[in-house]
Motif scaffolding. Structure first.
Motif, short mmCIF file in Angstrom:
data_model
loop_
_atom_site.label_atom_id
_atom_site.label_comp_id
_atom_site.label_asym_id
_atom_site.label_seq_id
_atom_site.Cartn_x
_atom_site.Cartn_y
_atom_site.Cartn_z
N ARG A 165 -16.82 7.75 -5.42
CA ARG A 165 -17.39 8.89 -5.83
C ARG A 165 -17.98 8.70 -7.11
O ARG A 165 -19.25 9.21 -7.39
CB ARG A 165 -16.35 9.89 -6.07
N THR A 166 -17.54 7.82 -7.97
CA THR A 166 -18.13 7.32 -9.42
C THR A 166 -19.64 6.57 -8.80
O THR A 166 -20.69 7.01 -9.60
CB THR A 166 -17.26 6.50 -9.98
N LYS A 191 9.15 6.58 -2.23
CA LYS A 191 7.97 7.53 -2.84
C LYS A 191 7.27 6.73 -3.82
O LYS A 191 5.87 7.12 -3.65
CB LYS A 191 8.85 8.84 -3.62
N ALA A 192 7.97 5.80 -4.40
CA ALA A 192 6.98 4.98 -5.17
C ALA A 192 5.96 4.14 -4.51
O ALA A 192 4.70 4.23 -4.95
CB ALA A 192 7.59 3.91 -6.06
N VAL A 193 6.48 3.62 -3.32
CA VAL A 193 5.38 3.01 -2.56
C VAL A 193 4.11 3.83 -2.04
O VAL A 193 3.08 3.58 -1.89
CB VAL A 193 6.00 2.25 -1.38
N ARG A 194 4.84 5.09 -1.47
CA ARG A 194 3.72 5.97 -1.11
C ARG A 194 2.61 6.43 -2.16
O ARG A 194 1.58 6.50 -1.82
CB ARG A 194 4.33 7.27 -0.31
N TRP A 195 3.32 6.62 -3.29
CA TRP A 195 2.50 7.16 -4.44
C TRP A 195 1.51 6.00 -4.98
O TRP A 195 0.33 6.23 -5.20
CB TRP A 195 3.27 7.77 -5.79
N GLU A 196 1.84 4.80 -4.92
CA GLU A 196 1.28 3.65 -5.05
C GLU A 196 -0.17 3.55 -4.15
O GLU A 196 -1.18 3.38 -4.61
CB GLU A 196 1.82 2.32 -5.02
N HIS A 234 -5.56 4.73 -2.95
CA HIS A 234 -6.69 5.52 -2.32
C HIS A 234 -7.60 6.33 -3.23
O HIS A 234 -8.54 6.38 -3.07
CB HIS A 234 -6.10 6.38 -1.11
N ILE A 235 -6.78 6.83 -4.17
CA ILE A 235 -7.29 7.89 -5.14
C ILE A 235 -8.43 6.95 -5.89
O ILE A 235 -9.35 7.21 -6.20
CB ILE A 235 -6.38 8.52 -6.02
N GLN A 236 -7.76 5.71 -6.31
CA GLN A 236 -8.91 5.04 -7.24
C GLN A 236 -10.08 4.44 -6.52
O GLN A 236 -10.95 4.68 -6.85
CB GLN A 236 -7.99 3.67 -7.76
N ASN A 237 -9.86 4.07 -5.30
CA ASN A 237 -10.95 3.72 -4.37
C ASN A 237 -11.87 4.63 -4.10
O ASN A 237 -13.15 4.76 -4.18
CB ASN A 237 -10.33 3.25 -2.96
N THR A 238 -11.28 6.14 -3.88
CA THR A 238 -12.14 7.24 -3.64
C THR A 238 -12.91 7.71 -4.96
O THR A 238 -14.02 8.04 -4.84
CB THR A 238 -11.09 8.32 -3.22
#
Length: 312
Positions: free
Chosen positions: A244-245, A226-231, A236-240
């Motif tokens: 977006r920023t 789960k940690a690997v998936r969340w990382e 992905h969230i950081q890139n997105t």
């Protein structure tokens, strides 16, 4: 009772004592003669009545005596009956006591016979036991002679009983040692049982710990997965978010440029709107575009109306 007696005497005198004169003679009697005759008849009647009363009185006295005699005999008969009943009761009681005594004697005799049978059986058993011990004694007399020879051949024991006492001491010591050995064996078995239970409990604890460790390892593997998936999702969230920023920055720059163009076109600076207040700038641009659209539509309408007029 008196009324009945008067009726009785009257009827008797009328039937037996009174004598009627012939009617033909009465015709010749004077009233005085008749009166005398009646008085004479009355006297005769009274005499007869007195005689009858005396006779009746005598009969009554005789009857009274007979009655008293009968009552006396009845009383004697009752006493005789009572005595006879008492005699019968005493005989019944004696007979019951005799029957009970005979029954008790039979029961006692039966009990004595049972005791005699039991005593005979016990005597036979004791006789058999005596014969058995006699045979055993005759059989063990060899050991007695052997013990006497042993006592004569050694100076350690002065009598045979000393050898027996020594034997009893050795037997008691042997039994004591056997008892101690049995207690030690029981203690060893108990310790073995305790060790076995302790080993089993510890093995169960180790097995439980291994099961818990395997479960925790499984949970760790799942957590790491789960940690690997969340990382990955976080990257992905950081890139997105970066994209977006960047896009937001570009939008703000474009909006600010459009706002500057609108101000330049209006030739005035709208007060109260900050440089980083993109929402207010967009609202102002929206108002400008709406006004421009209305003006354009009005111009088009006027041109269309002009073109629609005929040439003179």
């Amino acid at each position: 009772m008196a009324l009945n007696l008067d009726d009785y005497f009257r009827s008797t005198f009328e039937d037996k004592l009174l004598v009627k004169m012939p009617e033909r003679e009465d015709d010749y009697l004077t009233p005085a003669t008749r009166l005398l005759e009646k008085r004479r008849e009355m006297n005769e009647v009274e005499q007869a009545l007195s005689a009858q009363k005396e006779e009746f009185q005598m009969k009554m006295e005789s009857l009274q005596q007979r009655r008293e005699e009968l009552e006396r005999k009845e009383h004697q008969l009752k006493e005789s009956l009572l005595k006879f009943d008492k005699f019968l009761l005493e005989n019944d009681s004696k007979r019951s006591r005799a029957i009970k005594k005979a029954h008790d004697e039979r029961e006692l005799r039966r009990a004595k016979e049972v005791d005699i049978t039991r005593l005979k059986r016990e005597m036979e058993e004791l006789s058999a036991e005596r014969d058995r011990y006699q045979k055993k004694l005759e059989k063990n007399s060899v050991f007695q002679k052997y013990m006497e020879r042993v006592q004569e051949s050694t100076d350690e024991f002065s009598e045979v009983r000393d050898i027996m006492a020594r034997y009893d001491t050795l037997v008691a010591t042997h039994l004591d040692l056997l008892e101690r050995d049995q207690k030690n064996q029981d203690a060893i078995e108990e310790e073995k049982s305790r060790l076995s239970r302790f080993t089993e409990e510890k093995n169960n604890e180790i097995l439980n710990c291994n099961n818990q460790l395997a479960e925790l390892q499984t949970r760790l593997d799942k957590a790491q997965s789960k940690a690997v998936r969340w990382e990955s999702k976080w990257a992905h969230i950081q890139n997105t978010a970066a994209k977006r920023t960047l896009m937001l920055g570009r939008i703000k720059i474009a909006t600010h440029n459009l706002f500057q163009l609108v101000n330049k076109h209006l030739k005035q600076q709208v007060p109260g709107i900050q440089v980083d207040d993109t929402s207010a700038q967009l609202e102002k641009i929206q108002v400008f575009i709406q006004d421009l659209s209305q003006i354009t539509q009005e111009i088009k309408r006027v041109e269309a109306a002009t073109n629609a007029q005929p040439t003179t």
